[in-house]
Design a protein around this motif. Structure first.
Motif, short mmCIF file in Angstrom:
data_model
loop_
_atom_site.label_atom_id
_atom_site.label_comp_id
_atom_site.label_asym_id
_atom_site.label_seq_id
_atom_site.Cartn_x
_atom_site.Cartn_y
_atom_site.Cartn_z
N GLU A 199 7.72 11.96 -13.03
CA GLU A 199 7.25 10.67 -13.63
C GLU A 199 7.45 9.59 -12.57
O GLU A 199 8.11 9.53 -11.62
N ILE A 200 6.57 8.60 -12.86
CA ILE A 200 6.30 7.29 -11.92
C ILE A 200 7.54 6.35 -12.52
O ILE A 200 6.87 5.43 -13.47
N ASN A 201 8.65 6.22 -11.90
CA ASN A 201 9.62 5.15 -12.49
C ASN A 201 10.17 4.67 -10.91
O ASN A 201 9.92 5.04 -9.89
N GLU A 202 11.13 3.79 -11.46
CA GLU A 202 11.46 2.82 -10.08
C GLU A 202 12.49 3.98 -9.36
O GLU A 202 12.49 3.74 -8.15
N GLU A 203 13.27 4.71 -10.10
CA GLU A 203 14.20 5.62 -9.03
C GLU A 203 13.36 6.57 -8.37
O GLU A 203 13.68 6.77 -7.08
N ASN A 204 12.33 7.12 -9.09
CA ASN A 204 11.52 8.10 -8.08
C ASN A 204 10.76 7.45 -6.88
O ASN A 204 10.84 7.96 -5.88
N LEU A 205 10.15 6.24 -7.49
CA LEU A 205 9.65 5.43 -6.32
C LEU A 205 10.30 5.04 -5.13
O LEU A 205 10.18 5.04 -3.96
N GLN A 206 11.69 4.79 -5.60
CA GLN A 206 12.75 4.22 -4.58
C GLN A 206 13.17 5.29 -3.50
O GLN A 206 13.26 5.21 -2.47
N ASP A 207 13.41 6.76 -4.12
CA ASP A 207 13.77 7.83 -3.37
C ASP A 207 12.75 8.16 -2.41
O ASP A 207 12.93 8.30 -1.16
N ILE A 208 11.35 7.92 -2.76
CA ILE A 208 10.42 8.06 -1.75
C ILE A 208 10.34 7.10 -0.64
O ILE A 208 10.23 7.44 0.64
N VAL A 209 10.47 5.83 -1.16
CA VAL A 209 10.53 4.86 0.03
C VAL A 209 11.55 4.74 0.81
O VAL A 209 11.56 4.76 2.33
N ASP A 210 12.83 5.24 0.32
CA ASP A 210 14.18 5.45 1.02
C ASP A 210 14.04 6.55 2.11
O ASP A 210 14.17 6.43 3.11
N ALA A 211 13.33 7.58 1.64
CA ALA A 211 13.21 8.78 2.39
C ALA A 211 12.23 8.52 3.64
O ALA A 211 12.32 8.98 4.73
N ALA A 212 11.21 7.60 3.39
CA ALA A 212 10.32 7.38 4.26
C ALA A 212 10.69 6.15 5.21
O ALA A 212 10.06 5.90 6.25
N GLY A 213 11.90 5.54 4.91
CA GLY A 213 12.43 4.49 5.78
C GLY A 213 11.56 3.39 5.61
O GLY A 213 11.69 2.53 6.53
N LEU A 214 11.06 3.21 4.28
CA LEU A 214 10.32 1.94 4.44
C LEU A 214 11.12 0.69 3.85
O LEU A 214 12.09 0.90 3.24
N MET B 260 0.86 -1.18 0.19
CA MET B 260 0.05 -0.01 0.00
C MET B 260 0.88 1.32 -0.17
O MET B 260 0.37 2.32 -0.62
N GLU B 261 2.00 1.11 0.76
CA GLU B 261 2.73 2.32 0.70
C GLU B 261 3.36 2.77 -0.60
O GLU B 261 3.68 3.83 -0.88
N LEU B 262 3.58 1.79 -1.70
CA LEU B 262 3.97 2.17 -2.95
C LEU B 262 2.90 2.82 -3.45
O LEU B 262 3.17 3.65 -4.58
N ILE B 263 1.72 2.43 -3.44
CA ILE B 263 0.60 3.07 -4.16
C ILE B 263 0.45 4.39 -3.45
O ILE B 263 0.42 5.51 -4.67
N TYR B 264 0.62 4.82 -2.35
CA TYR B 264 0.75 6.11 -1.87
C TYR B 264 1.99 7.01 -2.63
O TYR B 264 1.88 8.18 -2.98
N ALA B 265 3.27 6.35 -2.84
CA ALA B 265 3.95 6.93 -3.30
C ALA B 265 3.90 7.48 -4.70
O ALA B 265 4.22 8.44 -5.03
N ALA B 266 3.37 6.50 -5.52
CA ALA B 266 2.97 6.79 -6.84
C ALA B 266 1.95 7.81 -6.69
O ALA B 266 2.10 8.69 -7.87
N LEU B 267 1.16 7.75 -5.75
CA LEU B 267 0.07 9.02 -6.06
C LEU B 267 0.75 10.24 -5.52
O LEU B 267 0.50 11.37 -6.06
#
Length: 102
Positions: free
Chosen positions: A16-31, A1-8
């Motif tokens: 752009e919704i790509n692996e790098e941008n999603l991973q940046d959000i995941v990393d920033a949130a410590g997920l 679910m956290e990835l959906i929120y990151a995409a939103l």
């Protein structure tokens, strides 16, 4: 679910919704998210216009009905009545089957 929120979040920021941008959000949130999950979501959203999907979902009835609207409640009651009728029919068929055994 956290990835959906990151995409939103990326969509709202017009990024752009790509692996790098999603991973940046995941990393920033410590997920703790697998790389394969990120790649799968990017692939799944490749041809999806998120803004259009959100507008369609809200316009299509996903939003709650205004208070005082009994139509949703009536629809639920009708559905329950139909299910009860189906259940009664199943019981009758089972009884007939038992009767045929004797």
């Amino acid at each position: 679910m956290e990835l959906i929120y990151a995409a939103l979040t990326l969509s709202e920021a017009d990024k752009e919704i790509n692996e790098e941008n999603l991973q940046d959000i995941v990393d920033a949130a410590g997920l703790d998210v697998e790389d394969s999950e990120v790649a799968a979501l990017v692939a799944a959203l490749e041809d999806v216009d998120i803004q259009e999907a959100m507008e369609t979902a809200v316009a299509g009835g996903a939003a709650p009905a205004p208070s005082g609207d009994d139509s949703a409640e009536e629809a639920d009651e009708e559905e329950e009545a139909e299910e009860e009728e189906e259940d009664e029919g199943d019981d009758e068929e089972a009884a007939e089957g038992l009767g045929n055994m004797f």
